[in-house]
Design a protein around this motif. Structure first.
Motif, PDB file in Angstrom:
ATOM      1  N   THR A  84      -6.691  -1.246   4.556  1.00  0.00           N
ATOM      2  CA  THR A  84      -6.778  -2.026   3.510  1.00  0.00           C
ATOM      3  C   THR A  84      -6.563  -3.548   3.917  1.00  0.00           C
ATOM      4  N   LYS A 121       0.896  -1.137   0.022  1.00  0.00           N
ATOM      5  CA  LYS A 121       0.034  -0.075   0.070  1.00  0.00           C
ATOM      6  C   LYS A 121       0.743   1.211  -0.041  1.00  0.00           C
ATOM      7  N   ASP A 146       3.301  -5.243   4.925  1.00  0.00           N
ATOM      8  CA  ASP A 146       2.666  -3.987   5.663  1.00  0.00           C
ATOM      9  C   ASP A 146       2.309  -3.981   6.965  1.00  0.00           C
ATOM     10  N   LEU A 176      -3.083  -7.544   2.223  1.00  0.00           N
ATOM     11  CA  LEU A 176      -1.678  -6.864   1.582  1.00  0.00           C
ATOM     12  C   LEU A 176      -0.768  -8.030   2.168  1.00  0.00           C
ATOM     13  N   GLY A 216      -2.853   4.068  -3.130  1.00  0.00           N
ATOM     14  CA  GLY A 216      -3.684   3.000  -3.125  1.00  0.00           C
ATOM     15  C   GLY A 216      -2.478   1.697  -3.117  1.00  0.00           C
ATOM     16  N   THR A 217      -3.230   0.586  -3.397  1.00  0.00           N
ATOM     17  CA  THR A 217      -2.374  -0.638  -3.638  1.00  0.00           C
ATOM     18  C   THR A 217      -1.670  -0.690  -4.682  1.00  0.00           C
TER      19      THR A 217
END
Length: 229
Positions: free
Chosen positions: A205, A46, A212, A208, A50-51
Motif C-alpha cells: 500500500t 497499515k 511504515d 503511508l 488495512g490502513t
C-alpha cells in the motif's frame, strides 16, 4: 542553495522526505492557516485490516482560520497512549521494531506538548535522523516574510539566501512564477514515484507514513531518491 517549503505534517509520507533530501534547506510552513482534515495532524499507517488514520486531536471548534503554529492539541482523550499501543500492535512483528519503537516512545514522552507543531516538528526530526538526512530545517515564522501564496514562498526563499525553489509536481498548477523571476529565483519541480517495499499484512500500500517504511525496511538504500544514504 536549493530550498523546499512544506507544512509541518505528522510523521509525513516518503515524498516529503525525498524532497527534503534533495534540498539544502527545508522551511516548515507554520505561519499559514491550518488546514482541517489534512495531513497536518493525521497520517495513514497499515494494520491487519488495512490502513488506519493516526490522528492527533486538535482544538478547532470555533477557531476559524487559525494559523498553523497557533493550533492547540486537545487533551480530552489520552491520544498519546492510543498512538503508542496502535503502533506497537501494528508493527510489533516488523523487522525494525526493536530499534525504532523505543525512539518513538521517547517522542510521545516529551513534555510541554501543547501546540500541534510541538509534536509534528519533532516527529519530522525523528524520521529525518533515522534516514540520515542532513538538510537544515527552519520554521517559516522565524523569518518574518510577508505576502501570501506564491509571493510568500518566494519571500521565504529570498529570506534565507536561496536561489532555487524546489516544489512538488503539483506546484505547476498553482505557482505564479513571476514572483520568483522578479527576485532572480529558479523553480525546480521534484516528482516522487512511490515504489513497493516489504510490508506486513498483504499487498503493498502506497502513501503511508514513512514510519511504515522504517519499521519494515532494514536496507534503507533501496530508496533511490535519498541521495544522502
Amino acid at each position: 542553495m536549493i530550498v523546499s517549503i512544506h507544512q509541518p505534517n505528522l510523521f509525513p509520507w516518503m515524498g516529503f522526505f525525498e524532497k527534503m533530501a534533495a534540498s539544502d534547506t527545508m522551511i516548515l510552513l507554520d505561519q499559514v492557516p491550518y488546514s482541517k482534515r489534512s495531513y497536518q495532524n493525521r497520517v495513514k499507517i497499515k494494520g491487519t485490516h488495512g490502513t488506519k488514520w493516526l490522528t492527533v486531536p486538535v482544538q478547532v471548534k470555533g477557531n476559524f482560520a487559525q494559523i498553523t503554529h497557533d493550533v492547540l492539541i486537545s487533551h480530552d482523550q489520552d491520544w498519546k497512549s492510543k498512538h503508542v499501543k496502535t503502533l506497537e500492535f501494528f508493527y510489533g512483528n516488523s523487522p525494525q521494531f526493536n530499534d525504532l519503537f523505543p525512539k518513538i516512545q521517547q517522542l510521545y514522552d516529551l513534555e510541554h506538548i501543547d501546540h500541534l507543531i510541538d509534536f509534528t516538528i519533532p516527529s519530522i526530526e525523528l524520521i529525518k535522523k533515522e534516514l540520515g538526512i542532513t538538510t537544515e530545517l527552519i520554521k517559516a515564522s522565524t523569518l518574518h516574510a510577508k505576502g501570501t501564496r506564491s509571493e510568500l514562498l518566494a519571500e521565504l526563499v529570498t529570506a534565507i539566501g536561496g536561489d532555487t525553489y524546489l516544489s512538488g509536481p503539483t506546484g505547476k498548477d498553482y505557482i505564479e512564477d513571476h514572483y520568483f523571476k522578479d527576485r532572480g529565483l529558479e523553480i525546480d519541480y521534484h516528482p516522487f514515484q512511490p515504489f513497493p517495499y516489504p510490508q506486513l499484512f498483504g499487498e503493498f500500500t502506497a502513501g503511508l507514513s514513512t514510519l511504515d517504511f522504517l519499521f519494515n525496511v532494514q536496507d534503507l538504500s533501496i530508496w533511490k531518491g535519498l541521495k544522502s544514504l
